[in-house]
Write a protein that holds these residues in place. Sequence first.
Motif, PDB file in Angstrom:
ATOM      1  N   ILE A 224       6.381  17.033 -20.569  1.00 62.15           N
ATOM      2  CA  ILE A 224       5.471  15.925 -21.082  1.00 62.15           C
ATOM      3  C   ILE A 224       4.731  16.776 -22.240  1.00 62.15           C
ATOM      4  O   ILE A 224       4.111  17.869 -22.122  1.00 62.15           O
ATOM      5  CB  ILE A 224       4.411  15.705 -19.842  1.00 62.15           C
ATOM      6  N   GLU A 225       4.772  16.168 -23.416  1.00 63.12           N
ATOM      7  CA  GLU A 225       4.130  16.865 -24.516  1.00 63.12           C
ATOM      8  C   GLU A 225       3.395  15.802 -25.401  1.00 63.12           C
ATOM      9  O   GLU A 225       3.934  14.543 -25.654  1.00 63.12           O
ATOM     10  CB  GLU A 225       5.407  17.619 -25.503  1.00 63.12           C
ATOM     11  N   ASN A 226       2.276  16.259 -26.079  1.00 65.74           N
ATOM     12  CA  ASN A 226       1.365  15.295 -26.750  1.00 65.74           C
ATOM     13  C   ASN A 226       1.258  14.094 -26.389  1.00 65.74           C
ATOM     14  O   ASN A 226       0.993  13.035 -26.843  1.00 65.74           O
ATOM     15  CB  ASN A 226       2.214  15.383 -28.152  1.00 65.74           C
ATOM     16  N   CYS A 227       0.647  14.175 -24.832  1.00 72.83           N
ATOM     17  CA  CYS A 227       0.252  12.888 -24.381  1.00 72.83           C
ATOM     18  C   CYS A 227      -1.179  12.903 -24.137  1.00 72.83           C
ATOM     19  O   CYS A 227      -1.711  13.772 -23.707  1.00 72.83           O
ATOM     20  CB  CYS A 227       1.149  12.526 -23.028  1.00 72.83           C
ATOM     21  N   GLU A 228      -1.907  11.573 -24.073  1.00 73.56           N
ATOM     22  CA  GLU A 228      -3.218  11.525 -23.784  1.00 73.56           C
ATOM     23  C   GLU A 228      -3.510  10.460 -22.805  1.00 73.56           C
ATOM     24  O   GLU A 228      -3.213   9.348 -22.977  1.00 73.56           O
ATOM     25  CB  GLU A 228      -3.901  11.203 -25.292  1.00 73.56           C
ATOM     26  N   LYS A 254       0.400  20.419 -24.946  1.00 70.23           N
ATOM     27  CA  LYS A 254      -0.270  19.555 -26.173  1.00 70.23           C
ATOM     28  C   LYS A 254      -0.976  18.258 -25.432  1.00 70.23           C
ATOM     29  O   LYS A 254      -0.774  17.338 -25.920  1.00 70.23           O
ATOM     30  CB  LYS A 254       0.210  19.426 -27.198  1.00 70.23           C
ATOM     31  N   CYS A 255      -1.256  18.367 -24.337  1.00 72.39           N
ATOM     32  CA  CYS A 255      -1.816  17.134 -23.591  1.00 72.39           C
ATOM     33  C   CYS A 255      -3.376  16.992 -23.236  1.00 72.39           C
ATOM     34  O   CYS A 255      -3.955  17.968 -23.258  1.00 72.39           O
ATOM     35  CB  CYS A 255      -0.871  16.808 -22.122  1.00 72.39           C
ATOM     36  N   GLU A 281      -1.689  24.690 -24.105  1.00 71.11           N
ATOM     37  CA  GLU A 281      -2.433  24.012 -25.260  1.00 71.11           C
ATOM     38  C   GLU A 281      -2.819  22.701 -24.909  1.00 71.11           C
ATOM     39  O   GLU A 281      -2.669  21.715 -25.749  1.00 71.11           O
ATOM     40  CB  GLU A 281      -1.392  24.016 -26.525  1.00 71.11           C
ATOM     41  N   SER A 282      -3.609  22.779 -23.852  1.00 73.29           N
ATOM     42  CA  SER A 282      -3.859  21.230 -23.356  1.00 73.29           C
ATOM     43  C   SER A 282      -5.320  21.497 -23.016  1.00 73.29           C
ATOM     44  O   SER A 282      -5.958  22.496 -22.636  1.00 73.29           O
ATOM     45  CB  SER A 282      -3.122  20.768 -22.211  1.00 73.29           C
ATOM     46  N   TYR A 283      -6.268  20.351 -22.862  1.00 72.99           N
ATOM     47  CA  TYR A 283      -7.506  20.217 -22.591  1.00 72.99           C
ATOM     48  C   TYR A 283      -8.074  19.033 -22.002  1.00 72.99           C
ATOM     49  O   TYR A 283      -7.358  17.903 -21.946  1.00 72.99           O
ATOM     50  CB  TYR A 283      -8.295  20.688 -24.095  1.00 72.99           C
TER      51      TYR A 283
END
Length: 439
Positions: A224-228, A254-255, A281-283
Amino acid sequence: MAEIKDIKEKIEIEEVKNDGEEFQFGTLKNLVGIDDKYNEMLYMEDGELVYTEEKVSKQQAEWLEEMDIHAKQNIIPIYTGEQFKKIGTGEEIIIEEAGGEKYKFNMDSHYVLQNDIDLNCSEENQWEPIGTYSSHFGGILDGKNNKIEGIYINGGDNKAIFYSNSGTIQNIILNGYIQGRNYIAGMASINNENGKIYNCKNQIEIHLTGNYGGAFVGRNIGLIENCENKGYLDLNASGGGICGQNMSSGIIKKCINTHELMLRDHTIGGIVGSNSGIVEESYNIGNILAPTSYVRYAKGGIVGINSGTIKNCYNIGEVDAYSNNWDIGGISGRNETNGSIEFSYNVGNIQGGINRGGIIGNNKGNIKYCYTINTNEMSGGNTGIMENCMKLTESQMQNKSNINLENGETTTFIELLNKENNAFSLDNENINKGYPILK
């Protein structure tokens, strides 16, 4: 679009051996002709060089795949909710908007949304997930940043748009309402080993009454990448802003969670409830709240319980619990003996919990180069290893003041965070209250 001459350099004459036979596969110029005209074997599609599967031999196809040149996809355009509902049925459908062409809606086909679509679901007409436990979606669904709206589910297990994903789902915005028991999510109940969910946004309101739920995936074994997540989540057990349960081969990268999360029982994280894979790399910037006086196990700004790896993450949100709740932490509630947390920070206020810490509630594993704002203690309990971890002032964490180390050296917060990975940058535009942001 890439120029054909730029791609020539990638392709050289190769000999492919198979069962003693030799097959010579020529240069791009040999294939498309001396005038560089595209033919039926190789051509450009969306800026990428692709080949037509039926025009090359098996040996040629294998060689092309090794060169990262893939077979042309038979793209199925989706214009309406009714067409979307046919995904994976195997039916042949005429799409009038595409000139009356007929397409076969298989589980491994390539679908592309042409506009926002409305599934028009309701209490009387609820959404049934695409696929089953044994029949996985294995194709491509590209939303082109369009919305899927009108999703409605009320009750049951393994509820989401897809039951199980082994393909690629990307560039989609979800809107609707989902309530269910176990493995409940917006996109896929289960994201399998080869499954990829990329660049999606969730605005679905989700209520989990059982185990393992998240904005995008209930259980993740893939990527799961670059999801918000921007939707309200009310989670009963083992839930997260992105995913409920991230397995050992699972990667979440990157989530972001930006919405408030509500925990009823058990384990919750701003990104993942229970992690044995990789979260990086998530926050989280959403507050995490517990409305009941007894919440078992752990909750954290990034992960509830960690037995995997957390790295290059940060939490801004408040983690708030009753005093008799269990392990509460800014990055993770509990870090098990095989868990690792590194190069991460928390500035959110941590309240409640029997074991409470700005970095970790209860640590049994390994933590290094992690930091919390000094209004919190670093940990509530520690029987593992914590090295190069510190409490810092707001000014230091906003990179306004230097940090004096025990060895006499002077450094800055951004230098500490980037000591090995160079994942953070300064918040020069003040989009994160001055605290470092991920690159």
